[in-house]
Write an enzyme that holds these catalytic residues in place. Sequence first.
Site, PDB file in Angstrom:
ATOM      1  N   ASN A  45      38.664  13.118 -19.239  1.00 16.76           N
ATOM      2  CA  ASN A  45      37.907  12.447 -19.958  1.00 16.76           C
ATOM      3  C   ASN A  45      36.090  12.304 -20.897  1.00 16.76           C
ATOM      4  O   ASN A  45      36.109  12.013 -21.777  1.00 16.76           O
ATOM      5  CB  ASN A  45      37.562  10.935 -19.023  1.00 16.76           C
ATOM      6  CG  ASN A  45      35.817  11.699 -17.797  1.00 16.76           C
ATOM      7  OD1 ASN A  45      36.269  13.137 -17.350  1.00 16.76           O
ATOM      8  ND2 ASN A  45      35.426  11.049 -17.607  1.00 16.76           N
TER       9      ASN A  45
ATOM     10  N   TYR B 199      41.740  13.921 -10.155  1.00 10.95           N
ATOM     11  CA  TYR B 199      40.757  12.473 -11.342  1.00 10.95           C
ATOM     12  C   TYR B 199      40.775  11.874 -11.256  1.00 10.95           C
ATOM     13  O   TYR B 199      41.383  12.406 -12.555  1.00 10.95           O
ATOM     14  CB  TYR B 199      39.992  13.762 -11.392  1.00 10.95           C
ATOM     15  CG  TYR B 199      38.671  13.283 -12.653  1.00 10.95           C
ATOM     16  CD1 TYR B 199      37.827  12.640 -11.610  1.00 10.95           C
ATOM     17  CD2 TYR B 199      38.612  13.317 -13.641  1.00 10.95           C
ATOM     18  CE1 TYR B 199      36.947  12.320 -12.097  1.00 10.95           C
ATOM     19  CE2 TYR B 199      37.484  13.330 -14.537  1.00 10.95           C
ATOM     20  CZ  TYR B 199      36.968  12.026 -13.770  1.00 10.95           C
ATOM     21  OH  TYR B 199      35.489  11.809 -13.564  1.00 10.95           O
TER      22      TYR B 199
ATOM     23  N   SER C 232      53.299  14.293 -12.137  1.00  8.86           N
ATOM     24  CA  SER C 232      52.617  15.186 -10.802  1.00  8.86           C
ATOM     25  C   SER C 232      52.168  16.468 -12.352  1.00  8.86           C
ATOM     26  O   SER C 232      52.631  17.206 -13.101  1.00  8.86           O
ATOM     27  CB  SER C 232      53.128  16.486 -10.051  1.00  8.86           C
ATOM     28  OG  SER C 232      53.428  15.452  -8.707  1.00  8.86           O
TER      29      SER C 232
ATOM     30  N   LEU D  55       0.738  -0.628  -0.188  1.00 11.91           N
ATOM     31  CA  LEU D  55       0.020   0.100  -0.283  1.00 11.91           C
ATOM     32  C   LEU D  55       0.960   1.475   0.219  1.00 11.91           C
ATOM     33  O   LEU D  55       1.619   1.517   1.279  1.00 11.91           O
ATOM     34  CB  LEU D  55      -0.454  -0.394   0.912  1.00 11.91           C
ATOM     35  CG  LEU D  55      -2.020  -1.117   1.885  1.00 11.91           C
ATOM     36  CD1 LEU D  55      -3.450  -0.900   2.146  1.00 11.91           C
ATOM     37  CD2 LEU D  55      -2.396  -1.657  -0.294  1.00 11.91           C
TER      38      LEU D  55
ATOM     39  N   THR E 109      -7.491   1.978   4.217  1.00 17.83           N
ATOM     40  CA  THR E 109      -6.708   0.271   3.849  1.00 17.83           C
ATOM     41  C   THR E 109      -7.480  -0.808   3.280  1.00 17.83           C
ATOM     42  O   THR E 109      -6.885  -1.347   2.262  1.00 17.83           O
ATOM     43  CB  THR E 109      -6.039  -0.125   5.244  1.00 17.83           C
ATOM     44  OG1 THR E 109      -6.331  -0.163   6.457  1.00 17.83           O
ATOM     45  CG2 THR E 109      -4.878   1.175   5.565  1.00 17.83           C
TER      46      THR E 109
ATOM     47  N   ARG F 293       2.237  15.034   6.204  1.00 17.17           N
ATOM     48  CA  ARG F 293       3.035  15.296   6.830  1.00 17.17           C
ATOM     49  C   ARG F 293       4.061  15.675   6.588  1.00 17.17           C
ATOM     50  O   ARG F 293       5.146  16.158   7.518  1.00 17.17           O
ATOM     51  CB  ARG F 293       2.510  14.524   8.327  1.00 17.17           C
ATOM     52  CG  ARG F 293       1.517  15.030   9.471  1.00 17.17           C
ATOM     53  CD  ARG F 293       1.961  14.273  10.994  1.00 17.17           C
ATOM     54  NE  ARG F 293       0.441  13.126  10.401  1.00 17.17           N
ATOM     55  CZ  ARG F 293       1.512  12.219  11.428  1.00 17.17           C
ATOM     56  NH1 ARG F 293       1.954  12.254  12.412  1.00 17.17           N
ATOM     57  NH2 ARG F 293       0.992  10.508  11.262  1.00 17.17           N
TER      58      ARG F 293
ATOM     59  N   ARG G 195      55.014  19.996 -22.243  1.00 18.95           N
ATOM     60  CA  ARG G 195      54.674  21.216 -21.963  1.00 18.95           C
ATOM     61  C   ARG G 195      55.922  22.059 -22.242  1.00 18.95           C
ATOM     62  O   ARG G 195      57.115  22.244 -23.488  1.00 18.95           O
ATOM     63  CB  ARG G 195      55.566  21.194 -20.598  1.00 18.95           C
ATOM     64  CG  ARG G 195      56.414  20.467 -20.378  1.00 18.95           C
ATOM     65  CD  ARG G 195      57.189  20.442 -18.752  1.00 18.95           C
ATOM     66  NE  ARG G 195      58.578  20.518 -18.772  1.00 18.95           N
ATOM     67  CZ  ARG G 195      59.057  19.600 -17.538  1.00 18.95           C
ATOM     68  NH1 ARG G 195      58.291  18.816 -16.106  1.00 18.95           N
ATOM     69  NH2 ARG G 195      60.285  19.047 -17.903  1.00 18.95           N
TER      70      ARG G 195
HETATM   71  C1  UD1 Z   1      -3.899   1.799  10.126  1.00 17.99           C
HETATM   72  C2  UD1 Z   1      -4.232   0.650  10.732  1.00 17.99           C
HETATM   73  C3  UD1 Z   1      -3.224   0.100  12.477  1.00 17.99           C
HETATM   74  C4  UD1 Z   1      -2.212   0.226  12.402  1.00 17.99           C
HETATM   75  C5  UD1 Z   1      -1.527   0.810  11.991  1.00 17.99           C
HETATM   76  C6  UD1 Z   1       0.013   1.069  11.903  1.00 17.99           C
HETATM   77  C7  UD1 Z   1      -6.520   0.140   9.121  1.00 17.99           C
HETATM   78  C8  UD1 Z   1      -7.576   0.333   9.600  1.00 17.99           C
HETATM   79  N1  UD1 Z   1      -5.543   1.015  10.226  1.00 17.99           N
HETATM   80  O1  UD1 Z   1      -3.711   2.438  10.384  1.00 17.99           O
HETATM   81  O2  UD1 Z   1      -4.919  -0.390  12.696  1.00 17.99           O
HETATM   82  O3  UD1 Z   1      -2.363   0.111  14.010  1.00 17.99           O
HETATM   83  O4  UD1 Z   1      -1.934   0.775  10.580  1.00 17.99           O
HETATM   84  O5  UD1 Z   1       0.455   2.017  11.360  1.00 17.99           O
HETATM   85  O6  UD1 Z   1      -5.912  -0.419   8.605  1.00 17.99           O
HETATM   86  N2  UD1 Z   1      -3.008   3.971   2.693  1.00 17.99           N
HETATM   87  C9  UD1 Z   1      -3.292   3.967   1.166  1.00 17.99           C
HETATM   88  N3  UD1 Z   1      -4.777   3.937   0.919  1.00 17.99           N
HETATM   89  C10 UD1 Z   1      -5.618   3.915   1.337  1.00 17.99           C
HETATM   90  C11 UD1 Z   1      -5.241   4.739   3.379  1.00 17.99           C
HETATM   91  C12 UD1 Z   1      -4.347   3.790   3.469  1.00 17.99           C
HETATM   92  O7  UD1 Z   1      -2.468   3.081   0.688  1.00 17.99           O
HETATM   93  O8  UD1 Z   1      -6.595   4.288   1.199  1.00 17.99           O
HETATM   94  C13 UD1 Z   1      -1.816   3.351   2.804  1.00 17.99           C
HETATM   95  C14 UD1 Z   1      -1.135   4.646   3.133  1.00 17.99           C
HETATM   96  O9  UD1 Z   1      -0.018   5.117   2.207  1.00 17.99           O
HETATM   97  C15 UD1 Z   1      -0.025   3.954   4.221  1.00 17.99           C
HETATM   98  C16 UD1 Z   1      -0.685   2.632   4.937  1.00 17.99           C
HETATM   99  O10 UD1 Z   1      -2.299   2.501   4.431  1.00 17.99           O
HETATM  100  O11 UD1 Z   1       0.742   3.259   4.041  1.00 17.99           O
HETATM  101  C17 UD1 Z   1      -1.168   2.923   6.460  1.00 17.99           C
HETATM  102  O12 UD1 Z   1      -2.725   3.797   6.253  1.00 17.99           O
HETATM  103  P1  UD1 Z   1      -2.990   4.651   7.141  1.00 17.99           P
HETATM  104  O13 UD1 Z   1      -4.114   6.214   7.045  1.00 17.99           O
HETATM  105  O14 UD1 Z   1      -1.906   4.808   7.705  1.00 17.99           O
HETATM  106  O15 UD1 Z   1      -3.641   3.899   8.416  1.00 17.99           O
HETATM  107  P2  UD1 Z   1      -3.619   3.901  10.164  1.00 17.99           P
HETATM  108  O16 UD1 Z   1      -4.794   4.773  10.318  1.00 17.99           O
HETATM  109  O17 UD1 Z   1      -2.290   4.806  10.570  1.00 17.99           O
END
Ligand code: UD1
Length: 470
Positions: free
Chosen positions: A387, A367, A406, A27, A100, A34, A441
């Site tokens: 080069n 170099y 040198s 993912l 997720t 941030r 030279r």
């Molecule tokens: C998620 C978990 C949580 C866990 C935590 C660990 C879920 C609902 N929650 O929470 O239980 O403790 O990670 O860090 O799964 N992402 C996507 N698409 C989306 C949402 C997220 O690609 O629509 C990716 C984000 O880029 C990231 C990862 O999934 O790499 C996790 O997403 P994030 O929003 O950080 O989840 P958390 O709320 O931290």
Amino acid sequence: MRLFRNRIKRAQLEGKKNRMGTALIILAAGKGTRMKSDLPKVLHQVAGAPLLEHAMRAGQALDPDRIVVVAGHGAEKVEHCAKAFNDEAEVVLQTEQLGTGHAVQQAQAALAGHDGDTIVLYGDTPFISSETLTRMIAARTDHDIVVLGFDAADPGRYGRLVTKGETLERIVEFKDASESERAINFCNSGVIAARSATLFDLLSEVSNNNASGEYYLTDIIGIARERGLSASAVRCSEAETMGINSRAELAVAEKTFQDHARATAFENGVTLTAPETVYFAFDTVIGRDTVVEPYVFFGPGATVESGARIRAFSHLEGCHVAQGAIIGPYARLRPGAELAENTRVGNFVEIKNATIDAGAKVNHLSYIGDAHLGEATNVGAGTITCNYDGVSKHHTDVGSNVFIGSNTMLVAPVSIGDNAMTASGAVITKDVPAEALAIARAQQVNKPELARKLFDSLRRTANLKKKKAS
Ligand code: UD1
Ligand code: MG
């Protein structure tokens, strides 16, 4: 003929895709607000490699049949990175980040026909080890779903793992958790393994009816348990599950990596005189009894054999240093620098795409690029291989036992035969035969007493000016 071969290759690929095996879903669609960056979060680097590559590398140990990266923000760049690491990786788009669970669903079409396990990883979590993933796959023999959990020192906003004995009953997100559930410190890392068909089947039942209005991947555990499927959690250390969300966390991740790499170097018999000042890349290899002095930086692709010495303030990447070589202080080895046994590369010397044979020395202010130096050749201070002609790069070949005077300019393409010499200050534009001395030279002319006369005249003029001014 070629068409036929292509067809066979495609059939082989299809065959590989359809056998039981492991697939990875990574993912990587999140924006990483941030980070305050134009670059997608997963492309920020730790130890010289993007976060995404760290995750892919860990998954690679499972010898996956398929790798699907779910991209969203900066998808093109993410795709470029994923394919650079493994050109068989597929990148699918999640245009809206709805959670997720929704993200994993985007990989469903790409995994059509996959009959084995799928393991879900996060692209922003670089330290999950291959061993941990292997343990998860092993645990799958006894359970339909395996989740990677960790005991959090401060559980904060992590999802909580609700267990009963060995069984994982469900995962509850912090926002949705009761007081007693929030008191649990066994947390969800985000890594989940299940058979592909099971995973997508369960996901189709997940709704967004929760505190965040998101489709939670974590909801599949509760749904699975209701159906009588078994779920369990494998534990790993909290350090492995560290996810990166901000520049500050990126810096902490870098420090974590470096501390670990330094400890590994010690275990392998490497001396680091000031370990906190030495920086390694994800793939640095250093042999036993090598000494690394303070403030040395290794970029990707550096290998140093045993018994070498890397002196202070040197910068090495994409290079190979053989046994007994001494590099630095203040040396720079760039990609393609190949240094044989007992070579010497001294201060303010840059070597790029060059092979330096055993015992050769380039000790000061030089170099050497796109070149070969033969055995026991000595390169004098200030020597430069010219080069680049402004359009193309050219090669310089120097034989063995050569003495380069040198401040010699070796204007490539050019070659110097064995046992030859160049006079210092030479600008070498033509090949030098073996055993010849090349002088290129201006001739020196001495004018008797002219220095004294010149000094006298200059001083007189200066004194006159001073008098006028006062
Ligand atoms: C998620 C978990 C949580 C866990 C935590 C660990 C879920 C609902 N929650 O929470 O239980 O403790 O990670 O860090 O799964 N992402 C996507 N698409 C989306 C949402 C997220 O690609 O629509 C990716 C984000 O880029 C990231 C990862 O999934 O790499 C996790 O997403 P994030 O929003 O950080 O989840 P958390 O709320 O931290
Ligand atoms: Mg998170």
